[in-house]
Motif scaffolding. Sequence first.
Motif, PDB file in Angstrom:
ATOM      1  N   LYS A 155       0.850  -1.191   0.000  1.00  0.00           N
ATOM      2  CA  LYS A 155       0.000   0.000   0.000  1.00  0.00           C
ATOM      3  C   LYS A 155       0.882   1.235   0.000  1.00  0.00           C
ATOM      4  O   LYS A 155       1.822   1.356   0.770  1.00  0.00           O
ATOM      5  CB  LYS A 155      -0.916   0.009   1.220  1.00  0.00           C
ATOM      6  CG  LYS A 155      -1.802   1.251   1.307  1.00  0.00           C
ATOM      7  CD  LYS A 155      -2.772   1.164   2.437  1.00  0.00           C
ATOM      8  CE  LYS A 155      -3.555   2.472   2.612  1.00  0.00           C
ATOM      9  NZ  LYS A 155      -4.192   2.902   1.369  1.00  0.00           N
ATOM     10  N   TYR A 169      -0.807   8.808 -12.169  1.00  0.00           N
ATOM     11  CA  TYR A 169      -1.881   8.889 -11.178  1.00  0.00           C
ATOM     12  C   TYR A 169      -1.637  10.085 -10.266  1.00  0.00           C
ATOM     13  O   TYR A 169      -0.492  10.475 -10.004  1.00  0.00           O
ATOM     14  CB  TYR A 169      -1.934   7.604 -10.342  1.00  0.00           C
ATOM     15  CG  TYR A 169      -2.345   6.366 -11.127  1.00  0.00           C
ATOM     16  CD1 TYR A 169      -3.686   6.111 -11.409  1.00  0.00           C
ATOM     17  CD2 TYR A 169      -1.380   5.468 -11.561  1.00  0.00           C
ATOM     18  CE1 TYR A 169      -4.052   4.970 -12.116  1.00  0.00           C
ATOM     19  CE2 TYR A 169      -1.732   4.318 -12.283  1.00  0.00           C
ATOM     20  CZ  TYR A 169      -3.069   4.085 -12.548  1.00  0.00           C
ATOM     21  OH  TYR A 169      -3.433   2.961 -13.248  1.00  0.00           O
ATOM     22  N   MET A 177      -4.077   2.962  -3.719  1.00  0.00           N
ATOM     23  CA  MET A 177      -3.550   1.856  -4.523  1.00  0.00           C
ATOM     24  C   MET A 177      -2.377   1.172  -3.809  1.00  0.00           C
ATOM     25  O   MET A 177      -1.823   1.697  -2.841  1.00  0.00           O
ATOM     26  CB  MET A 177      -3.067   2.359  -5.891  1.00  0.00           C
ATOM     27  CG  MET A 177      -4.169   3.001  -6.738  1.00  0.00           C
ATOM     28  SD  MET A 177      -3.529   3.792  -8.240  1.00  0.00           S
ATOM     29  CE  MET A 177      -2.963   2.360  -9.150  1.00  0.00           C
ATOM     30  N   THR A 178      -2.006   0.013  -4.339  1.00  0.00           N
ATOM     31  CA  THR A 178      -0.754  -0.640  -3.945  1.00  0.00           C
ATOM     32  C   THR A 178       0.164  -0.626  -5.169  1.00  0.00           C
ATOM     33  O   THR A 178      -0.287  -0.437  -6.305  1.00  0.00           O
ATOM     34  CB  THR A 178      -0.977  -2.100  -3.514  1.00  0.00           C
ATOM     35  OG1 THR A 178      -1.369  -2.868  -4.658  1.00  0.00           O
ATOM     36  CG2 THR A 178      -2.043  -2.206  -2.428  1.00  0.00           C
ATOM     37  N   TRP A 180       1.421  -3.051  -6.448  1.00  0.00           N
ATOM     38  CA  TRP A 180       1.103  -4.207  -7.305  1.00  0.00           C
ATOM     39  C   TRP A 180       0.130  -3.809  -8.408  1.00  0.00           C
ATOM     40  O   TRP A 180       0.088  -4.461  -9.461  1.00  0.00           O
ATOM     41  CB  TRP A 180       0.467  -5.329  -6.480  1.00  0.00           C
ATOM     42  CG  TRP A 180       1.345  -5.826  -5.349  1.00  0.00           C
ATOM     43  CD1 TRP A 180       1.129  -5.670  -4.033  1.00  0.00           C
ATOM     44  CD2 TRP A 180       2.564  -6.545  -5.481  1.00  0.00           C
ATOM     45  NE1 TRP A 180       2.120  -6.241  -3.285  1.00  0.00           N
ATOM     46  CE2 TRP A 180       3.046  -6.800  -4.176  1.00  0.00           C
ATOM     47  CE3 TRP A 180       3.334  -7.008  -6.554  1.00  0.00           C
ATOM     48  CZ2 TRP A 180       4.217  -7.483  -3.917  1.00  0.00           C
ATOM     49  CZ3 TRP A 180       4.501  -7.698  -6.299  1.00  0.00           C
ATOM     50  CH2 TRP A 180       4.940  -7.928  -4.990  1.00  0.00           C
ATOM     51  N   ASP A 181      -0.648  -2.711  -8.186  1.00  0.00           N
ATOM     52  CA  ASP A 181      -1.649  -2.318  -9.172  1.00  0.00           C
ATOM     53  C   ASP A 181      -1.024  -1.844 -10.481  1.00  0.00           C
ATOM     54  O   ASP A 181      -1.662  -1.922 -11.530  1.00  0.00           O
ATOM     55  CB  ASP A 181      -2.548  -1.201  -8.592  1.00  0.00           C
ATOM     56  CG  ASP A 181      -3.377  -1.709  -7.421  1.00  0.00           C
ATOM     57  OD1 ASP A 181      -3.674  -2.939  -7.404  1.00  0.00           O
ATOM     58  OD2 ASP A 181      -3.717  -0.912  -6.542  1.00  0.00           O
ATOM     59  N   PHE A 182       0.176  -1.296 -10.429  1.00  0.00           N
ATOM     60  CA  PHE A 182       0.812  -0.850 -11.674  1.00  0.00           C
ATOM     61  C   PHE A 182       2.075  -1.674 -11.982  1.00  0.00           C
ATOM     62  O   PHE A 182       2.941  -1.251 -12.755  1.00  0.00           O
ATOM     63  CB  PHE A 182       1.135   0.656 -11.657  1.00  0.00           C
ATOM     64  CG  PHE A 182       1.674   1.158 -10.350  1.00  0.00           C
ATOM     65  CD1 PHE A 182       3.015   0.999 -10.020  1.00  0.00           C
ATOM     66  CD2 PHE A 182       0.834   1.791  -9.443  1.00  0.00           C
ATOM     67  CE1 PHE A 182       3.494   1.468  -8.838  1.00  0.00           C
ATOM     68  CE2 PHE A 182       1.328   2.251  -8.237  1.00  0.00           C
ATOM     69  CZ  PHE A 182       2.667   2.098  -7.920  1.00  0.00           C
ATOM     70  N   GLU A 185       1.983  -8.524 -13.879  1.00  0.00           N
ATOM     71  CA  GLU A 185       1.938  -9.760 -13.092  1.00  0.00           C
ATOM     72  C   GLU A 185       3.212 -10.589 -13.221  1.00  0.00           C
ATOM     73  O   GLU A 185       3.597 -11.292 -12.284  1.00  0.00           O
ATOM     74  CB  GLU A 185       0.733 -10.590 -13.544  1.00  0.00           C
ATOM     75  CG  GLU A 185       0.483 -11.816 -12.666  1.00  0.00           C
ATOM     76  CD  GLU A 185      -0.781 -12.551 -13.053  1.00  0.00           C
ATOM     77  OE1 GLU A 185      -0.997 -13.661 -12.546  1.00  0.00           O
ATOM     78  OE2 GLU A 185      -1.549 -12.000 -13.889  1.00  0.00           O
ATOM     79  N   LYS A 215      -0.843   4.679 -16.353  1.00  0.00           N
ATOM     80  CA  LYS A 215      -2.303   4.745 -16.282  1.00  0.00           C
ATOM     81  C   LYS A 215      -2.935   4.539 -17.655  1.00  0.00           C
ATOM     82  O   LYS A 215      -4.019   3.965 -17.768  1.00  0.00           O
ATOM     83  CB  LYS A 215      -2.724   6.104 -15.697  1.00  0.00           C
ATOM     84  CG  LYS A 215      -4.232   6.233 -15.463  1.00  0.00           C
ATOM     85  CD  LYS A 215      -4.554   7.569 -14.804  1.00  0.00           C
ATOM     86  CE  LYS A 215      -6.061   7.693 -14.546  1.00  0.00           C
ATOM     87  NZ  LYS A 215      -6.387   8.975 -13.871  1.00  0.00           N
TER      88      LYS A 215
END
Length: 960
Positions: A155, A169, A177-178, A180-182, A185, A215
């Motif tokens: 986070k 962003y 957000m964390t 990991w969101d951007f 994988e 983004k």
Amino acid sequence: MENTRKILIVDDDKNLRKVLEDILRIHKFEPISVNSGKEAIEIIKKEAHPLALIDLRLKDIPGMDVLKAIKEVSPETECIILTGFASTESAIQSIDLGAYSYIQKPYDTEQLVLTINRALEHKKVSLSLSNTEERYAQLFNSSLDVIVTVTFKGKILESNASFQQMVGYSEDELNKMTFWDFTPEKWYAMEEKIVKEQIIGRGYSDLYQKEYQHKDGTIFPVEVSAYLTKNGGNEAKGMWAFVRDISNRKRSEAALNKQLQEVTILQQLTSISAVATDIDDLLQAATILLGQSFYLEKFGIFLYNAEKEILHRHYSYKTNVEDDQFEGYDQPINIGILGRAVRTRLPQSVADVTKDADYHEAYSEIRSELAVPIIVNDKVFGVINTESPVIGHFTEEDENLLSTLANQLSSSITKIQLDKSEKQHAKEITMLYDTAVTTSNILDTESLYQKIYEQVQESFPLDTFLLMEYDMQNETSKIAFVMEEGKPIKKWQGRTLTKSESRLIGWVIQQRKPFLSYDLTADILPVKSPSSEKPARSWLGVPLIAKGKVVGGLSVQAFAPNIFDENHQRLLESLAAQLAIAVDNAQLAEKSQRQIERLKALHDIDLVINSSLDLRVTLNIILDQVIEKLQIDAAAVLLLNPKSNILEYSASHGFRTRTIEQYSLRMGEVLSGKTAMERHLVQAFNLAEVDGDLAYTNMMREENFISYYSVPLIAKGQVKGMLDIFNRTLLNPDQEWYNFLETLGGQAALAIDNTSLLEDLHHSNIELTLAYDTTLEGWSKALDLRDKETEGHTQRVIEMTLHIAQVLGIQEEELIHIRRGALLHDIGKMGIPDSILLKPGPLTDEEWVIMRRHPVYAYEMLYPIAYLRPALDIPYCHHERWDGTGYPRKLKGEEIPLSGRIFAVVDVWDAVTSDRPYRKAWTTKKALNYIQNQVGKHFDPQIVDIFLTLIKSELINQQE
């Protein structure tokens, strides 16, 4: 007035100081650099500087202490800490001590310069932050590096403006957000491992690279250096990190790598070209380099055949297709992007092949193509082709690279062609010279043809070689020499072919002109293509013309098409002009040699006829000459029995079985009998064509004979027999061969007739010799009776003398004369009066003088008789002594003939061991002692040794 451009550099790494100095000078600063903290402090004491760049880890004083000292001496000097070992604690401590900024190594040059300018600007406005938090906020927000603070679960707690700008962003959005969101994988596993093993495990991470997603969905590379965050109680509460967008660096690196790779490829191609001697090897190397440059799945080079107007895919062309149906593919130049590159002689770059009307599809997945022609000597040599499944894959830089590569290949190909041309020209001249030198003195065709083959093989990529001899009179060609893949084809060797059977080489000989076929299966031929063990595709033949006449022809063949060209034809014609003379000379020399050998054979047969009394020996020698000189497999002689009028087997050579020995033919029956009766030569070229009244039909089938000739043997008008010859292959002899056969038949007939006469004469001589020997034996017995010798004396001495002579190796013909000499050893006593010869008591000195003349009487009696002259040595010399005291000539040692020395020992031995009227025989012991005592006096020591050995052996045998 203070100089605001001066900057003090404090770093103990000489190379880093030098880099910083260069960067600062480029941006109009005046750097002053030192390698220790103490020296830096002293300089500041003497003169205040607007700005100092301080390495955190110095060898003499820690960077924090230098910072503190400089701030104490000159509070207005702005300080920037440079470090490769960043941590939250050191960053806070440096801010507490008055540092303007804290920059992590390696630093970005633009960011460094921007930070320096901001620090100097900050100095101007004299902004002052009073506590650690304010200093940290200043550092956090002023840094061009992206700084972000997160919890262990990712986070986002805090991020600076640079981070927000990087990911697109806002601060509010990021706080929800964390990281990991951007983060794509595919980086999850790696980053989880780094957090666990490095950041939590030891407090910081290694510098590592990953990707962020903007983004707007764009993926871009970043470089991260992360650290552990602790609270006042030294407890881990999260992580913070420097993050840097390295997209520009990656693009620069990629561009630089591509440029470096292109330069390397061109350099490698230049190096390869400098040493390349084969165009195929050069193209293969270029294809490999092409793959290294473009990393494509389908690429390579097509070769242009201007005569056929096709492009042929070179064997080095690369695809990722197994069992590629287009391997070795030929494409016409009137279609496809490749064909357009040939027709226009310009590069063809097509972003989307599906929209190109000329595109010729080979692989369905291809979407873009780049084809660049290779121009050599102002002619299209080939095309470099690259294909991609990606639309618009090829750039202008790619086209430029391929064009440069094509130009380099053009120069290299030209060089190789020139080198090859010069080497080939030199090789041809050398070969022609060597051929002229090596063949000029070879006068036997077998050696000459082998040498011709070796010379041609060196300069022609042949699989098959053929040399024909031509007979203008019969219009037939003979296969004189044939090789396939380095081995002779024996079943063809020596075969004679008619005009129609000789096919293409026969046409070349008949037409007296060369013929070249690039592909026998595709070209239009004037006659049938030649036959060979394997099907030939390429063919080149030239006639051999010497002194205006065709003496033969030669051809070279290859199993693959397009092997020979006009250059090969020109060379073979030049070679043939030289070889024809050599072949003609060798054929004339061999013809002359055959005549000489045949004359010599006839001479040898004459010698045999004149010297041999054995008809079988004579016939065997004649048959040897027949087989050797006529080059046939077998021959036999049948002699006529005049009493039964039947031809009977007499001699043979060359047969595998003994069936021929069982044959006898009546005069006038079947072919051979008719030959004898009708007195002319009979020939059967082919057993299969004979009607069946051939005498030897069954035997010929058994022996695998095909050709048969029969010659009557006639001497003084009388048939003496038949000479029959056989061969296991079809014969096609010339007139000289027939003449020689008939001459040999005449010689054989003469030999038979002469031998018969000589045998009759020999029988007469034997009878006469027996009569002579009987007469001599009568004389010997008469002498024994007159001289009252003991019974059998003469026979005993003869046997012993011959025995010793045989041990000494005396030849049989000499033993005959020794026997006759022993028979007549005392023939001279016929001249001694009975009063002396038969006197019972001792002889007076005067009587001994007369007695010792009997060897002289023997000489005078026998010498006039030529028949007995070779037997004189014993009658004349058997009373000579080894020491020279004998008579009549007092010869000494080896002056005495060998037969005389032998007989002297034997005569004395028999005399003393035999009873005489005036004494008894001596004992064996006494006699042996006497013989041994006379060694070197009366007798030859060598003869005595042999005599004693024989006598002792005889005595032992008698006892047994």
